[in-house]
Motif scaffolding. Structure first.
Motif, PDB file in Angstrom:
ATOM      1  N   ARG A  60       1.213   4.200  -2.948  1.00  0.00           N
ATOM      2  CA  ARG A  60       0.838   5.607  -2.673  1.00  0.00           C
ATOM      3  C   ARG A  60       2.147   6.525  -3.215  1.00  0.00           C
ATOM      4  O   ARG A  60       1.782   7.582  -3.943  1.00  0.00           O
TER       5      ARG A  60
ATOM      6  N   ARG B 162      -8.791   5.028 -10.389  1.00  0.00           N
ATOM      7  CA  ARG B 162      -9.189   5.309  -8.999  1.00  0.00           C
ATOM      8  C   ARG B 162     -10.416   3.840  -8.307  1.00  0.00           C
ATOM      9  O   ARG B 162     -10.225   3.656  -7.399  1.00  0.00           O
TER      10      ARG B 162
ATOM     11  N   ARG C 226      -8.064  -1.869  -2.633  1.00  0.00           N
ATOM     12  CA  ARG C 226      -7.887  -1.509  -1.111  1.00  0.00           C
ATOM     13  C   ARG C 226      -9.057  -1.823  -0.028  1.00  0.00           C
ATOM     14  O   ARG C 226      -8.539  -2.608   0.918  1.00  0.00           O
TER      15      ARG C 226
ATOM     16  N   ARG D 141       2.081   9.353  -6.234  1.00  0.00           N
ATOM     17  CA  ARG D 141       2.275  10.634  -6.123  1.00  0.00           C
ATOM     18  C   ARG D 141       3.785  11.213  -6.670  1.00  0.00           C
ATOM     19  O   ARG D 141       4.151  12.392  -6.409  1.00  0.00           O
TER      20      ARG D 141
ATOM     21  N   SER E 249       0.697  -1.232  -0.071  1.00  0.00           N
ATOM     22  CA  SER E 249       0.084   0.139  -0.165  1.00  0.00           C
ATOM     23  C   SER E 249       0.844   1.165  -0.089  1.00  0.00           C
ATOM     24  O   SER E 249       0.561   2.320  -0.568  1.00  0.00           O
TER      25      SER E 249
ATOM     26  N   LYS F 211      -0.187  10.819 -11.064  1.00  0.00           N
ATOM     27  CA  LYS F 211      -1.464  11.235 -10.312  1.00  0.00           C
ATOM     28  C   LYS F 211      -2.628  11.169 -11.401  1.00  0.00           C
ATOM     29  O   LYS F 211      -3.828  10.765 -10.694  1.00  0.00           O
TER      30      LYS F 211
ATOM     31  N   TYR G   5      -3.728   7.616 -11.311  1.00  0.00           N
ATOM     32  CA  TYR G   5      -4.345   7.323 -10.218  1.00  0.00           C
ATOM     33  C   TYR G   5      -5.870   7.814 -10.519  1.00  0.00           C
ATOM     34  O   TYR G   5      -6.674   6.952 -10.064  1.00  0.00           O
TER      35      TYR G   5
END
Length: 352
Positions: free
Chosen positions: A255, A272, A279, A259, A251, A265, A268
């Motif tokens: 992340r 999403r 998740r 980033r 995880s 980004k 992502y």
């Protein structure tokens, strides 16, 4: 309390109690309105929280006590001085037949010591084991023991296999679970005496309500090779902590990767919904709840740092096992197993 199922809750156990206990129970009450609750804890703290959940209030009876067991209290101290604590009184309710199960996020060692002392083990079971379930490629699988028994002999592992199979039936809905013994290889010659001895016993006694697969390795847990993975508490706890650490590591890597740049980004944002699904699939809160199998009653240990979501899942686990009358299922299975073992021992004597 008149109800189909009653669950006793240690309202004061856990880092975020009692608020997370009340919120978790309120979430479960919406899904299972036929379940009632005995809430053990400080009435002055519980009543204001209950008033925020009108539906739960009608399903709950508070049993007042201001005594608690701290997270660092030794099991022996809890046994001597914790008779009036919220944890002990909740366990007593199960022993007295007032509740079908108890759920606590409190001190694990104290909970195990008190549960063993008050409820005792079922006939034919030497030691209780801690079981839980984990995500796998094929759905979920059960793993036990997760730390209650550091050293085990062959008979202990066989008992864990029987208990784990019945747990998989109740929680995962497996009609005839497959069971494997965790080992350093799948060949018959691999492993220590306890593991090889347990395999020999399970192969010789076929009239059980599960199928013995044989030996499995560590990667078989995630593959979902079997429904139930059996091992000693030392190895099981290491496997549990390794899995939890790996999930956090992955995880964190994800992340950091998303980033790392503007394009990442943007990626992502496009992915999403899939990432949220991932998740949720590996979120440990949805697999919260270690069950103390082998006792004369259902005991579920929620993680000490549980939030309301995690506690609700531990509570749902208790409801599922109460519905399936897991304690009775295990007792019947061990009675059948003991009879088969006894018959097998007599047969060679008669033949001679």
């Amino acid at each position: 309390m008149s109800a189909e199922w009653v669950i006793a809750l240690d309202a004061m156990g856990g880092d975020n109690a009692p608020a997370m206990v009340i919120r978790g129970a309120a979430a479960v009450a919406e899904r299972h309105p036929q379940v009632r609750y005995l809430l053990f804890g400080d009435r002055a703290r519980l009543e204001p929280l209950l008033r925020q959940h009108a539906a739960l209030t009608t399903l709950t009876e508070i049993r007042h006590t201001t005594e608690t067991i701290s997270s660092d209290e030794k099991p022996g101290v809890a046994l001597r001085k914790g008779r009036g604590s919220s944890m002990r009184l909740a366990i007593d309710a199960v022993a007295a037949g007032e509740a079908s199960a108890v759920v606590s996020a409190g001190n694990t060692g104290a909970l195990m010591a008190l549960a063993k002392f008050v409820l005792r083990t079922l006939p034919g079971i030497d030691r209780p084991a801690i079981a839980s379930f984990f995500p796998s490629e094929t759905g979920e699988c059960v793993l036990l023991d997760l730390g209650a028994n550091i050293e085990c002999d062959a008979n202990n592992l066989v008992q864990f296999a029987v208990m784990g199979a019945n747990f998989a039936h109740s929680v995962l809905g497996r009609s005839r679970p497959t069971v494997g013994l965790l080992n350093v290889g799948t060949e018959d010659v691999k492993g220590n005496d306890a593991v090889r001895g347990a395999a020999d016993i399970l192969r010789r006694h076929s009239k059980l309500a599960f199928d013995f697969h044989g030996f499995v390795e560590g990667d078989d847990i995630a593959h979902g090779t079997v429904d139930v993975v059996v091992t000693d508490g030392f190895t099981g706890n290491v496997a549990l902590k390794t899995a939890e650490g790996t999930a956090r590591l992955v995880s964190g890597f994800l992340r950091a990767a998303f980033r790392s740049s503007i394009m990442a980004k943007l990626g992502y944002l496009l992915a999403r919904s899939a990432l949220v699904a991932l998740r949720d699939r590996i979120d440990p809160r949805f697999y919260n709840g270690g069950v103390f199998l082998g006792l004369n009653g259902i005991v579920v240990k929620s993680h000490g740092g549980s939030d309301a979501v995690a506690f609700a899942n531990a509570l749902t686990l208790a409801v599922d096992m109460a519905r399936d009358n897991l304690t009775r299922r295990i007792a019947v299975e061990f009675e059948r197993f003991s009879a088969e073992v006894a018959a097998a021992a007599v047969a060679p004597l008669e033949a001679s």
